[in-house]
Design a protein around this motif. Structure first.
Motif, PDB file in Angstrom:
ATOM      1  N   GLU A 104       0.960  -1.356  -0.027  1.00 55.48           N
ATOM      2  CA  GLU A 104      -0.113  -0.033   0.145  1.00 55.48           C
ATOM      3  C   GLU A 104       0.825   1.249   0.010  1.00 55.48           C
ATOM      4  N   GLY A 105       0.434   2.261  -0.810  1.00 58.20           N
ATOM      5  CA  GLY A 105       1.115   3.403  -1.054  1.00 58.20           C
ATOM      6  C   GLY A 105       2.616   3.102  -1.587  1.00 58.20           C
ATOM      7  N   ASP A 106       3.333   3.778  -0.952  1.00 55.25           N
ATOM      8  CA  ASP A 106       5.082   3.680  -1.385  1.00 55.25           C
ATOM      9  C   ASP A 106       5.879   2.769  -0.321  1.00 55.25           C
ATOM     10  N   ASP A 107       5.242   1.931   0.333  1.00 53.28           N
ATOM     11  CA  ASP A 107       5.922   0.889   1.086  1.00 53.28           C
ATOM     12  C   ASP A 107       6.287  -0.238   0.473  1.00 53.28           C
ATOM     13  N   TYR A 108       7.232  -0.141  -0.447  1.00 44.89           N
ATOM     14  CA  TYR A 108       7.657  -1.391  -1.185  1.00 44.89           C
ATOM     15  C   TYR A 108       9.443  -1.207  -1.501  1.00 44.89           C
ATOM     16  N   LYS A 109       9.909  -2.259  -1.894  1.00 42.82           N
ATOM     17  CA  LYS A 109      11.179  -2.269  -2.057  1.00 42.82           C
ATOM     18  C   LYS A 109      11.621  -1.952  -3.485  1.00 42.82           C
ATOM     19  N   THR A 110      12.612  -1.262  -3.858  1.00 44.81           N
ATOM     20  CA  THR A 110      13.111  -0.948  -5.109  1.00 44.81           C
ATOM     21  C   THR A 110      14.432  -1.465  -5.419  1.00 44.81           C
ATOM     22  N   LEU A 111      14.699  -1.370  -6.695  1.00 42.43           N
ATOM     23  CA  LEU A 111      16.079  -2.069  -7.118  1.00 42.43           C
ATOM     24  C   LEU A 111      16.484  -0.938  -8.357  1.00 42.43           C
ATOM     25  N   SER A 112      17.584  -1.139  -8.637  1.00 41.75           N
ATOM     26  CA  SER A 112      18.042  -0.612  -9.982  1.00 41.75           C
ATOM     27  C   SER A 112      18.693  -1.387 -10.659  1.00 41.75           C
ATOM     28  N   ILE A 113      18.783  -1.101 -12.137  1.00 45.46           N
ATOM     29  CA  ILE A 113      19.363  -1.717 -13.197  1.00 45.46           C
ATOM     30  C   ILE A 113      20.411  -0.722 -14.137  1.00 45.46           C
ATOM     31  N   ALA A 114      21.260  -1.257 -14.571  1.00 42.52           N
ATOM     32  CA  ALA A 114      22.366  -0.207 -15.059  1.00 42.52           C
ATOM     33  C   ALA A 114      23.147  -1.066 -15.929  1.00 42.52           C
ATOM     34  N   ASP A 115      23.706  -0.704 -17.080  1.00 46.50           N
ATOM     35  CA  ASP A 115      25.096  -0.961 -17.824  1.00 46.50           C
ATOM     36  C   ASP A 115      25.910  -0.048 -17.728  1.00 46.50           C
ATOM     37  N   TYR A 116      27.310  -0.422 -17.482  1.00 45.26           N
ATOM     38  CA  TYR A 116      28.495   0.592 -17.507  1.00 45.26           C
ATOM     39  C   TYR A 116      29.430   0.184 -18.579  1.00 45.26           C
ATOM     40  N   VAL A 117      29.885   1.266 -19.156  1.00 45.40           N
ATOM     41  CA  VAL A 117      30.739   0.836 -20.276  1.00 45.40           C
ATOM     42  C   VAL A 117      32.202   1.760 -20.157  1.00 45.40           C
ATOM     43  N   PHE A 118      32.878   1.253 -20.411  1.00 43.13           N
ATOM     44  CA  PHE A 118      34.521   1.951 -20.496  1.00 43.13           C
ATOM     45  C   PHE A 118      34.887   1.637 -21.901  1.00 43.13           C
ATOM     46  N   THR A 119      35.395   2.733 -22.226  1.00 37.96           N
ATOM     47  CA  THR A 119      36.229   2.722 -23.765  1.00 37.96           C
ATOM     48  C   THR A 119      37.550   3.253 -23.786  1.00 37.96           C
ATOM     49  N   LEU A 120      38.333   2.586 -24.381  1.00 36.62           N
ATOM     50  CA  LEU A 120      39.693   3.047 -24.683  1.00 36.62           C
ATOM     51  C   LEU A 120      40.009   3.009 -26.220  1.00 36.62           C
ATOM     52  N   ALA A 121      40.234   4.272 -26.904  1.00 41.39           N
ATOM     53  CA  ALA A 121      40.452   4.350 -28.350  1.00 41.39           C
ATOM     54  C   ALA A 121      41.620   5.171 -28.695  1.00 41.39           C
ATOM     55  N   TRP A 122      42.198   4.957 -29.941  1.00 47.14           N
ATOM     56  CA  TRP A 122      43.300   5.562 -30.231  1.00 47.14           C
ATOM     57  C   TRP A 122      43.218   5.642 -31.997  1.00 47.14           C
ATOM     58  N   GLY A 123      43.570   6.679 -32.499  1.00 49.29           N
ATOM     59  CA  GLY A 123      43.437   6.883 -33.725  1.00 49.29           C
ATOM     60  C   GLY A 123      44.977   7.574 -34.538  1.00 49.29           C
ATOM     61  N   ARG A 124      45.141   7.534 -35.762  1.00 48.43           N
ATOM     62  CA  ARG A 124      46.099   8.070 -36.259  1.00 48.43           C
ATOM     63  C   ARG A 124      46.262   8.372 -38.097  1.00 48.43           C
ATOM     64  N   ARG A 125      46.761   9.265 -38.493  1.00 50.82           N
ATOM     65  CA  ARG A 125      46.628   9.417 -39.914  1.00 50.82           C
ATOM     66  C   ARG A 125      47.732   8.727 -40.712  1.00 50.82           C
ATOM     67  N   PHE A 126      47.408   7.913 -41.778  1.00 52.11           N
ATOM     68  CA  PHE A 126      48.502   7.585 -42.689  1.00 52.11           C
ATOM     69  C   PHE A 126      48.360   8.020 -44.220  1.00 52.11           C
ATOM     70  N   LEU A 127      49.094   7.540 -44.899  1.00 51.22           N
ATOM     71  CA  LEU A 127      48.982   7.607 -46.452  1.00 51.22           C
ATOM     72  C   LEU A 127      48.880   9.384 -46.891  1.00 51.22           C
ATOM     73  N   ASN A 128      49.853   9.776 -46.447  1.00 48.08           N
ATOM     74  CA  ASN A 128      50.186  11.357 -46.657  1.00 48.08           C
ATOM     75  C   ASN A 128      48.688  12.016 -46.009  1.00 48.08           C
ATOM     76  N   ASP A 129      48.198  11.602 -44.798  1.00 51.07           N
ATOM     77  CA  ASP A 129      46.997  12.171 -44.364  1.00 51.07           C
ATOM     78  C   ASP A 129      45.675  12.096 -45.110  1.00 51.07           C
ATOM     79  N   ARG A 130      45.824  11.121 -45.885  1.00 53.51           N
ATOM     80  CA  ARG A 130      44.319  10.774 -46.775  1.00 53.51           C
ATOM     81  C   ARG A 130      43.638   9.640 -45.812  1.00 53.51           C
ATOM     82  N   LEU A 131      44.178   8.699 -45.079  1.00 53.87           N
ATOM     83  CA  LEU A 131      43.492   7.755 -44.347  1.00 53.87           C
ATOM     84  C   LEU A 131      43.723   8.013 -43.002  1.00 53.87           C
ATOM     85  N   ASP A 132      42.429   8.120 -42.117  1.00 56.86           N
ATOM     86  CA  ASP A 132      42.427   8.167 -40.767  1.00 56.86           C
ATOM     87  C   ASP A 132      42.032   6.768 -40.376  1.00 56.86           C
ATOM     88  N   LEU A 133      42.667   6.105 -39.448  1.00 57.82           N
ATOM     89  CA  LEU A 133      42.329   4.941 -39.033  1.00 57.82           C
ATOM     90  C   LEU A 133      42.385   5.096 -37.342  1.00 57.82           C
TER      91      LEU A 133
END
Length: 387
Positions: free
Chosen positions: A124-153
């Motif tokens: 009754e009312g707000d007398d109830y248990k609650t829970l949380s759900i979540a996704d946590y994401v961590f990203t590591l990235a690197w980029g560089r140019r090649f071929l006389n700066d025509r290609l980004d990789l």
């Protein structure tokens, strides 16, 4: 030493390949990695792999780090239906001739969800248990140019931790590339999950999704009459296999692969247009699905200074609630050490501009110029000056 490394890598790949047969193939493993965070790309229909300089799309566009000239920090926040929230933060560091390095962290989830055990009476009312759900994401990235700066990789790796009724771990590796065909045309490619996208659950279940490949196109044209630049962006649907498009936006059955249903494949793509004024304002519009007009998007952005940018996006949906997205990008380096530095351009573009300037200078030198000269002449009456 190299022989040992090669042997170890071979054994690892063999073990991974043999283990893959025991996994359960699904569609959309680690699907939280596919959520668009940047308001700019979202306003352009989500054609993120073709959009340049959108740090909040680092998950699907690692090749943008190739042109990193300054450090930037970016944040994004969006509230979906039923108070589901998505928060994303990213940072990039320039590495000079080695390109750029980027990190990102995100959380997608919901809090204060009512939880009632099976068989328990309704509270009754707000007398109830609650829970949380979540996704946590961590990203590591690197980029560089090649071929006389025509290609980004660019290359990126993502780790995911999931809190649902049971915990889970996920991993995925991606590769992205841009090829500057012309000063105004760039072709993009993105190989999602070249490592496969794998997830393991607490109960012992293993899932994976096969690699997927996307193509993109970026065409822009300066329009001096309107004091700005017009750009068009396009991103294809997946090429390798069927995605989760069996029931598309309007409920119709779709999902054909490129070689099976070319028109259906084209309809599953994304597209957007943008006009960026020279004074900092940008106006955008797009379609998240070319086959569904009700998937239209729109937005705007403004560069308040060379170190601060704010973007907004509106995303419609035929059945679910519309989404409002806001993002912010700040450059601490440009704030602390102000300097005028233009957006990075490929070397061949710079050389072309220099060649054009030299050509114009040479032409101007060849044009006759009327000048007044003083001529000294001698006569019987003596020396005099004639103009």
């Amino acid at each position: 030493m190299f022989r040992r490394i090669y042997t170890a890598a071979t054994l690892f790949l063999f073990a991974f390949a043999s283990q893959t047969w025991a996994l359960e193939r699904v569609v959309g493993a680690n699907a939280s990695l596919d959520i668009h965070a940047g308001a700019r790309s979202s306003a352009l229909g989500g054609a993120s792999i073709a959009v340049d300089h959108d740090l909040l799309e680092l998950t699907s566009n690692p090749q943008q780090l190739s042109s990193a000239e300054n450090s930037w920090v970016a944040f994004s926040h969006v509230v979906y239906y039923e108070d589901t929230q998505y928060d994303y933060g990213a940072v990039q560091f320039p590495l000079g001739d080695m390109g750029g390095l980027g990190f990102a962290f995100s959380r997608f989830g919901a809090n204060d969800i009512p939880w009632i055990a099976e068989g328990d009476p309704l509270p009754e009312g707000d007398d109830y248990k609650t829970l949380s759900i979540a996704d946590y994401v961590f990203t590591l990235a690197w980029g560089r140019r090649f071929l006389n700066d025509r290609l980004d990789l660019g290359i990126s790796f993502h780790g995911l931790y999931r809190e649902l009724d049971q915990s889970g771990w996920g991993f995925r590796g991606d590769i992205g590339a841009n090829y500057h065909v012309h000063e105004q045309v760039t072709v993009s490619s993105f190989l999602k999950g070249w490592t496969s996208s794998a997830t393991t659950w607490e109960e012992g279940t293993f899932e994976y999704s096969s690699p997927e490949w996307y193509l993109g196109l970026n065409v822009h044209q300066p329009i001096s009459y309107f004091y700005g630049t017009a750009s068009a962006y396009w991103q294809s649907a997946g090429i390798f296999h069927r995605e989760n498009r069996d029931l598309d936006w309007d409920g119709e059955e779709r999902g054909g692969r490129f070689w099976e249903h070319p028109l259906d494949w084209l309809g599953g793509g994304r597209a957007g247009v943008e006009f960026a004024f020279d004074f900092g304002l940008s106006l955008r519009a797009g379609l998240a699905s070319l086959s569904e007009l009700e998937s239209w998007t729109a937005g705007a952005g403004f560069a308040l200074s060379n170190w601060l940018r704010v973007d907004y996006a509106f995303e419609s949906h035929p059945t679910l609630s519309a989404v409002h997205r806001v993002s912010l990008e700040v450059s601490p380096g440009l704030f602390l050490f102000p300097k005028k530095k233009s957006a990075s351009s490929p070397a061949y573009v710079v050389e072309a501009k220099k060649a054009e300037e030299v050509k114009k200078a040479a032409i101007s030198e060849m044009e006759p110029v009327e000048t007044e000269e003083l001529v000294e002449e001698e006569s019987a009456g003596g020396t005099y000056w004639e103009e």
